[in-house]
Design an enzyme around this catalytic site. Structure first.
Site, PDB file in Angstrom:
ATOM      1  N   SER A   1       0.790  -1.235   0.000  1.00 18.08           N
ATOM      2  CA  SER A   1       0.000   0.000   0.000  1.00 18.08           C
ATOM      3  C   SER A   1       0.822   1.284   0.000  1.00 18.08           C
ATOM      4  O   SER A   1       0.250   2.377  -0.070  1.00 18.08           O
ATOM      5  CB  SER A   1      -0.938   0.015   1.212  1.00 18.08           C
ATOM      6  OG  SER A   1      -2.010  -0.882   1.019  1.00 18.08           O
TER       7      SER A   1
ATOM      8  N   LYS B   1       0.059   3.785  -2.664  1.00 23.81           N
ATOM      9  CA  LYS B   1      -0.963   4.835  -2.555  1.00 23.81           C
ATOM     10  C   LYS B   1      -0.374   6.237  -2.382  1.00 23.81           C
ATOM     11  O   LYS B   1      -1.087   7.234  -2.535  1.00 23.81           O
ATOM     12  CB  LYS B   1      -1.918   4.492  -1.403  1.00 23.81           C
ATOM     13  CG  LYS B   1      -2.786   3.274  -1.728  1.00 23.81           C
ATOM     14  CD  LYS B   1      -3.429   2.655  -0.511  1.00 23.81           C
ATOM     15  CE  LYS B   1      -4.218   1.405  -0.934  1.00 23.81           C
ATOM     16  NZ  LYS B   1      -4.567   0.538   0.185  1.00 23.81           N
TER      17      LYS B   1
ATOM     18  N   SER C   1      -6.169   3.276   4.250  1.00 28.82           N
ATOM     19  CA  SER C   1      -5.599   2.473   3.161  1.00 28.82           C
ATOM     20  C   SER C   1      -6.660   1.634   2.457  1.00 28.82           C
ATOM     21  O   SER C   1      -6.424   0.475   2.093  1.00 28.82           O
ATOM     22  CB  SER C   1      -4.475   1.570   3.699  1.00 28.82           C
ATOM     23  OG  SER C   1      -3.611   1.192   2.670  1.00 28.82           O
TER      24      SER C   1
END
Length: 520
Positions: A151, A154, A206
């Protein structure tokens, strides 16, 4: 009779001076050319300023010592198109990943350098500690090894959305978004959200479906947005990064020809992305505001459903000076963490990839503390700016100019320029620019490297850029100060030659008249 003889003599002298002046101008030019050619043959280096100046440079003033601290290296990045899976157009990037207008300084790319620094005991498979002010790598452990990034992907999704979208844009949950696995927002297909709210959902909790909604809104599709991510990565000098998803879920793509692309990056590339987000992006303020928020609540556009987010970056409240951070996890990537910290004016960027797997969720926090402590203990600010000693530069085919060289306070030593065609290099820095402090460790030393031509060709204009002073550490350029001409030197032309001949004629005529007067 005597008067006619004098008149004839004067005409003859004038004609003689005309031929002499033409020959003299050519002789001066030839002599200068011979001197310049000899100087160039003694120390010829790459012509890196030809594109910037109105005249070609045959050689540059770079000493053997200075040349030793400059390296030449480049790499090509072959990032695939997320739409087709085919490699995108190869893009040459500096070996260091620096964003320099390097077209201006061809041949002065950063060279990789090995340093013997104390090793830090880390759980992470790959780690990087970067100087956030200039992009220099202070510590790395397998920093150039390609790995899954989970993640932390992101970070790129967020900055692109901030730069390309508007907070009030409406994003709709598609079938693809609704199908994303946990961690997710969990809204049903057709639910609408404002982009601003989804960015908090993306960076604090997230949420994977929020990433897909953002990608489809900004890029038209997940594949289209991935292309935008890869393009941005190339702009930032990331040479070993491939984005296939906006949320970091692991994905592998195989082309019909059998070529394989994997979603992933390196610790070095990911540090460059974070540095851009907090230092260079026009939306860096908004990025920091979102990622530093401890909690956030919002509803869908219709106000039917409420949602709340909590920031899972635990060090934000536990470590003094922490600016921002993003965690990540997948079964393949393990735990990952990217963060930035400020300490006594220094900015550090940290990347950890593969920092343990369940149940060792806290390994990344221990690694982060160890790496930040390493930076704070081993790197301290040092002033590296030096007042350069610059020598005059002859100007080929230029009209001689008489004048004084700039005063020491004006970026050069005090000296006189004789009546010759030459310029004096000056920096024209503001007083606050005559300082350059960077964190250095141990016996690290920054070398100022002057890059100036052996000669110039007329015409040269005042304030025309004629070279540069580079501050180099371990083959990497940390700062470049442009060098300018302190005066205008026009090119010798027929008008100048005629004026010189006419002036000399009258001087000779006056001397002759005085002689006649004395004899009379």
């Amino acid at each position: 009779m005597k008067r006619n003889q004098v008149h004839g003599l004067m005409v003859g002298i004038t004609i003689g001076f005309a031929f002499w002046g033409r020959a003299q101008a050519g002789a001066v030019g030839d002599a200068q050319e011979v001197r310049m050619r000899a100087a160039v043959e003694e120390n010829a280096v790459a012509d890196v300023w030809a594109a910037e100046m109105a005249v070609p440079l045959k050689g540059m003033r770079v000493s053997a010592k200075e040349t030793a601290v400059l390296g030449v290296s480049s790499a090509e990045t072959d990032v695939p198109s997320a739409k087709t899976g085919e490699p995108a157009e190869k893009t040459a990037v500096p070996a260091s990943g620096m964003n320099v207008s390097e077209d201006q300084y061809l041949g002065i790319m950063q060279a990789a350098a090995e340093t013997d620094k104390k090793q830090v005991r880390l759980y992470a498979q790959s780690a990087v500690l970067m100087d956030g002010d200039n992009g220099r790598i202070l510590y790395e452990k397998e920093g150039d090894v390609f790995r899954s990034m989970a993640s932390t992907t992101k970070i790129m999704t967020c900055i692109l959305a901030l730069e390309k979208g508007k907070p009030s844009e409406i994003c709709t949950v598609s079938e693809t978004a609704a199908a994303q696995p946990k961690v997710h927002l969990g809204a049903g297909k057709g639910t609408r959200f404002y982009l601003k709210d989804l960015l908090y959902s993306l960076m604090l909790e997230s949420h994977n479906d929020s990433a897909v909604m953002i990608a489809e809104q900004i890029g038209g599709s997940v594949e289209g947005f991935a292309d935008m991510m890869n393009e941005k990565a190339r702009e930032l000098g990331c040479k070993n990064t491939c984005f296939l998803t906006p949320n970091g879920l692991d994905r592998t793509y195989r082309t019909p020809e059998g070529k394989e692309y994997v979603h992933g990056t390196t610790a070095e590339d990911l540090a460059a992305v974070m540095r851009y987000c907090i230092k260079e992006s026009p939306r860096r303020k908004e990025f920091l505001e979102i990622t530093r928020t401890s909690g956030y609540a919002f509803t869908d556009v219709e106000g039917k459903h409420s949602f709340s987010c909590v920031n899972h970056n635990a060090l934000l409240s536990m470590m003094e000076g922490l600016l921002t951070g993003k965690t990540g996890f997948t079964d393949k990537a393990g735990y990952s963490y990217v963060a930035a910290l400020e300490d006594e004016g220094r900015t550090y960027i940290l990347v950890l990839l593969g920092s343990g797997w369940p149940p060792h969720k806290t390994y990344k926090w221990a690694d982060a503390r160890a790496l930040f402590d390493y930076g704070k203990e081993n790197y301290h600010f040092q002033e590296v700016y030096r007042e350069p000693e610059l020598e005059k530069i002859p100007v080929l085919d230029g009209i001689p100019v008489t004048g004084e060289a700039p005063e020491a306070g004006e970026d050069s030593k005090t000296a006189s320029l004789p009546s010759e065609a030459a310029v004096w290099p000056v920096l024209r820095l503001k007083e606050e620019e005559k300082h350059f402090q960077i964190p250095l460790s141990g016996d690290e030393k920054v070398e100022p490297v002057s890059e100036l031509p052996h000669r110039l060709s007329a015409p040269v204009k005042e304030r025309q850029q004629i070279g540069a002073i580079h501050y180099v550490l371990e083959g990497k350029i940390l700062r470049t100060d442009p060098v300018y001409a302190d005066r205008t030197v026009p090119k010798i032309d027929w008008k100048y030659c005629a004026e010189q001949l006419w002036e000399r004629f009258w001087r000779l005529n006056l001397a002759f008249q005085e002689k006649i007067t004395k004899t009379a």
